[in-house]
Scaffold this active site. Structure first.
Site, mmCIF file in Angstrom:
data_model
loop_
_atom_site.group_PDB
_atom_site.id
_atom_site.type_symbol
_atom_site.label_atom_id
_atom_site.label_comp_id
_atom_site.label_asym_id
_atom_site.label_seq_id
_atom_site.Cartn_x
_atom_site.Cartn_y
_atom_site.Cartn_z
ATOM 1 N N TYR A 1 38.537 21.903 12.947
ATOM 2 C CA TYR A 1 39.346 22.416 11.830
ATOM 3 C C TYR A 1 40.687 21.666 11.699
ATOM 4 O O TYR A 1 41.386 21.791 10.694
ATOM 5 C CB TYR A 1 39.578 23.924 11.941
ATOM 6 C CG TYR A 1 40.383 24.385 13.133
ATOM 7 C CD1 TYR A 1 39.782 25.107 14.155
ATOM 8 C CD2 TYR A 1 41.739 24.111 13.235
ATOM 9 C CE1 TYR A 1 40.514 25.533 15.256
ATOM 10 C CE2 TYR A 1 42.485 24.529 14.329
ATOM 11 C CZ TYR A 1 41.870 25.236 15.336
ATOM 12 O OH TYR A 1 42.590 25.652 16.426
ATOM 13 N N GLU A 2 41.054 20.911 12.732
ATOM 14 C CA GLU A 2 42.318 20.139 12.607
ATOM 15 C C GLU A 2 42.124 18.917 11.707
ATOM 16 O O GLU A 2 43.089 18.243 11.343
ATOM 17 C CB GLU A 2 42.787 19.679 13.981
ATOM 18 C CG GLU A 2 43.220 20.815 14.923
ATOM 19 C CD GLU A 2 43.635 20.286 16.274
ATOM 20 O OE1 GLU A 2 44.736 19.728 16.394
ATOM 21 O OE2 GLU A 2 42.820 20.412 17.207
ATOM 22 N N ALA B 1 39.100 30.683 23.964
ATOM 23 C CA ALA B 1 39.473 32.039 23.558
ATOM 24 C C ALA B 1 38.567 32.355 22.380
ATOM 25 O O ALA B 1 38.435 31.543 21.462
ATOM 26 C CB ALA B 1 40.928 32.083 23.127
ATOM 27 N N SER C 1 42.721 27.754 24.199
ATOM 28 C CA SER C 1 44.029 28.335 23.818
ATOM 29 C C SER C 1 44.545 29.308 24.861
ATOM 30 O O SER C 1 43.857 30.278 25.196
ATOM 31 C CB SER C 1 43.890 29.077 22.476
ATOM 32 O OG SER C 1 43.433 28.201 21.494
ATOM 33 N N ASN D 1 40.445 38.754 21.168
ATOM 34 C CA ASN D 1 40.634 39.932 20.308
ATOM 35 C C ASN D 1 39.289 40.265 19.694
ATOM 36 O O ASN D 1 38.325 39.516 19.840
ATOM 37 C CB ASN D 1 41.679 39.666 19.221
ATOM 38 C CG ASN D 1 41.445 38.325 18.577
ATOM 39 O OD1 ASN D 1 40.407 37.722 18.745
ATOM 40 N ND2 ASN D 1 42.427 37.833 17.832
ATOM 41 N N HIS E 1 48.234 24.460 22.888
ATOM 42 C CA HIS E 1 47.478 23.339 23.478
ATOM 43 C C HIS E 1 48.479 22.248 23.823
ATOM 44 O O HIS E 1 49.074 21.652 22.931
ATOM 45 C CB HIS E 1 46.462 22.815 22.446
ATOM 46 C CG HIS E 1 45.282 23.718 22.289
ATOM 47 N ND1 HIS E 1 44.093 23.505 22.956
ATOM 48 C CD2 HIS E 1 45.108 24.846 21.577
ATOM 49 C CE1 HIS E 1 43.233 24.474 22.637
ATOM 50 N NE2 HIS E 1 43.820 25.296 21.807
ATOM 51 N N MET F 1 36.045 28.689 17.439
ATOM 52 C CA MET F 1 36.119 27.504 16.580
ATOM 53 C C MET F 1 36.079 26.219 17.411
ATOM 54 O O MET F 1 36.630 25.198 17.010
ATOM 55 C CB MET F 1 37.424 27.553 15.771
ATOM 56 C CG MET F 1 37.594 28.841 14.970
ATOM 57 S SD MET F 1 39.205 28.860 14.155
ATOM 58 C CE MET F 1 39.239 30.552 13.534
ATOM 59 N N SER F 2 35.454 26.290 18.564
ATOM 60 C CA SER F 2 35.451 25.107 19.445
ATOM 61 C C SER F 2 34.162 25.056 20.254
ATOM 62 O O SER F 2 33.174 25.662 19.907
ATOM 63 C CB SER F 2 36.657 25.207 20.404
ATOM 64 O OG SER F 2 36.429 26.271 21.339
ATOM 65 N N HIS G 1 40.134 20.312 17.755
ATOM 66 C CA HIS G 1 39.249 21.187 16.992
ATOM 67 C C HIS G 1 38.851 20.521 15.688
ATOM 68 O O HIS G 1 39.681 19.841 15.065
ATOM 69 C CB HIS G 1 39.948 22.517 16.659
ATOM 70 C CG HIS G 1 40.478 23.251 17.851
ATOM 71 N ND1 HIS G 1 41.701 22.957 18.423
ATOM 72 C CD2 HIS G 1 39.956 24.258 18.583
ATOM 73 C CE1 HIS G 1 41.904 23.770 19.440
ATOM 74 N NE2 HIS G 1 40.877 24.571 19.577
ATOM 75 N N HIS H 1 46.775 34.294 15.606
ATOM 76 C CA HIS H 1 46.605 33.313 16.684
ATOM 77 C C HIS H 1 47.463 33.684 17.892
ATOM 78 O O HIS H 1 47.039 33.499 19.030
ATOM 79 C CB HIS H 1 46.943 31.895 16.211
ATOM 80 C CG HIS H 1 46.717 30.850 17.271
ATOM 81 N ND1 HIS H 1 45.469 30.552 17.780
ATOM 82 C CD2 HIS H 1 47.592 30.070 17.963
ATOM 83 C CE1 HIS H 1 45.573 29.609 18.708
ATOM 84 N NE2 HIS H 1 46.853 29.295 18.855
HETATM 85 C C1 LIG Z 1 38.836 32.056 18.035
HETATM 86 C C2 LIG Z 1 38.603 33.387 17.374
HETATM 87 C C3 LIG Z 1 39.236 34.523 17.830
HETATM 88 C C4 LIG Z 1 39.009 35.719 17.178
HETATM 89 C C5 LIG Z 1 38.131 35.772 16.101
HETATM 90 N N1 LIG Z 1 37.503 34.671 15.652
HETATM 91 C C6 LIG Z 1 37.722 33.475 16.270
HETATM 92 O O1 LIG Z 1 37.102 32.409 15.805
#
Ligand SMILES: Cc1cccnc1O
Length: 273
Positions: free
Chosen positions: A84-85, A112, A29, A234, A60, A210-211, A82, A246
């Protein structure tokens, strides 16, 4: 994953690519900007590649960019898939199988991620030393095709010691602060709760996302060397009072892209020697 589908996609790409790629890049991302630096670029939208899913996440682009970067022949995913998609992990990792079929030897995966290690700040870069798979599943579940890789692949060095040393040396040369740590994969798309972040920290996680983990498992199954770089977008839940968004993930990646670009290009230049 059947070899026929992989070969079909690889054949379509061989017709359109300038040269066989040696290095693969998966850009997370807000990090797709690296693909814009590829020279003699041929850009192929995912929907034109048989067997590729189509990315649905903001930040993306959804295309393969092939060409030359720092003297190396590369293929970059500008936009990734991903779990989650709603894609299966076999769909999520299909592009890695195709990269292998095209001749890719080293895979650089980027993402990210949320900072879990309390030393981390948004905008920091973390080289992945190892990962923890909290997805509760695995892209290799199902029949194994021995032509693609072993039934039980070793994951002792999921992230190549050689490539990590290359990245460390490049960061030192360039004066880029580069953390090193463990990436933990959460299914998503909801961000982790503060309690889950505390659990992840107890488990030894330094960053969460998440990837990446499914792609790395398949890359190792296929015998590719892997380097992973996380952009700490973050701080994960509970580390600040602020809720997670996001757009903050994308915006932070945008801000640190200069160092991210310099680091990845320096590693690619080393590999091209
Ligand atoms: C991708 C991400 C960013 C910040 C916190 N948790 C996550 O899974």
């Amino acid at each position: 994953m059947d070899r026929q589908a992989i070969e079909k996609a690889a054949d379509v790409l061989r017709q359109r690519m300038p040269a066989p790629p040696a290095i693969g890049l998966i850009l997370g991302s807000g990090l797709g900007v690296l693909a814009d630096e590829i020279e003699e670029a041929v850009r192929i939208p995912y929907e034109e590649i048989p067997g590729f899913p189509v990315s649905t996440v903001e930040g993306h682009a959804g295309r393969l960019v092939c060409g030359r970067l720092e003297g190396a022949s590369v293929v970059a995913m500008q936009g990734r898939f991903h779990y989650y998609e709603g894609y299966s992990l076999r769909e999520v990792t299909f592009p890695v199988r195709v990269m292998k079929a095209l001749g890719v030897r080293e895979l650089i995966v980027t993402n990210a991620a949320g900072g879990v290690n309390e030393q981390f700040r948004p905008g920091d870069l973390m080289m992945i030393s190892d990962h923890i798979n909290l997805l509760g599943t695995n892209p290799l579940i199902g029949p194994n095709d021995p032509e693609l890789g072993p039934r039980f692949p070793d994951m002792t060095e999921a992230y190549s010691r050689r490539l990590r040393q290359l990245a460390k040396d490049a960061a030192a040369r360039l004066g880029i602060r580069l953390h090193e740590g463990v990436y933990v994969a959460n299914i998503g798309p909801s961000y982790e709760t503060p309690a889950e972040i505390r659990m992840i920290r107890v488990l030894g996680g330094d960053a969460v996302g998440m990837s990446t983990v499914p792609e790395v498992i398949v890359a190792r199954h296929a015998g590719m060397e892997v380097l992973g770089i996380s952009c700490i977008s973050n701080l994960a839940a509970g580390m600040t009072d602020a809720p997670l968004h996001h757009d903050e993930v994308v915006e932070t990646a945008e801000r640190v892209k200069a160092d991210f670009l310099r680091l990845i290009k320096a590693v690619v230049a080393e590999l091209a020697k």
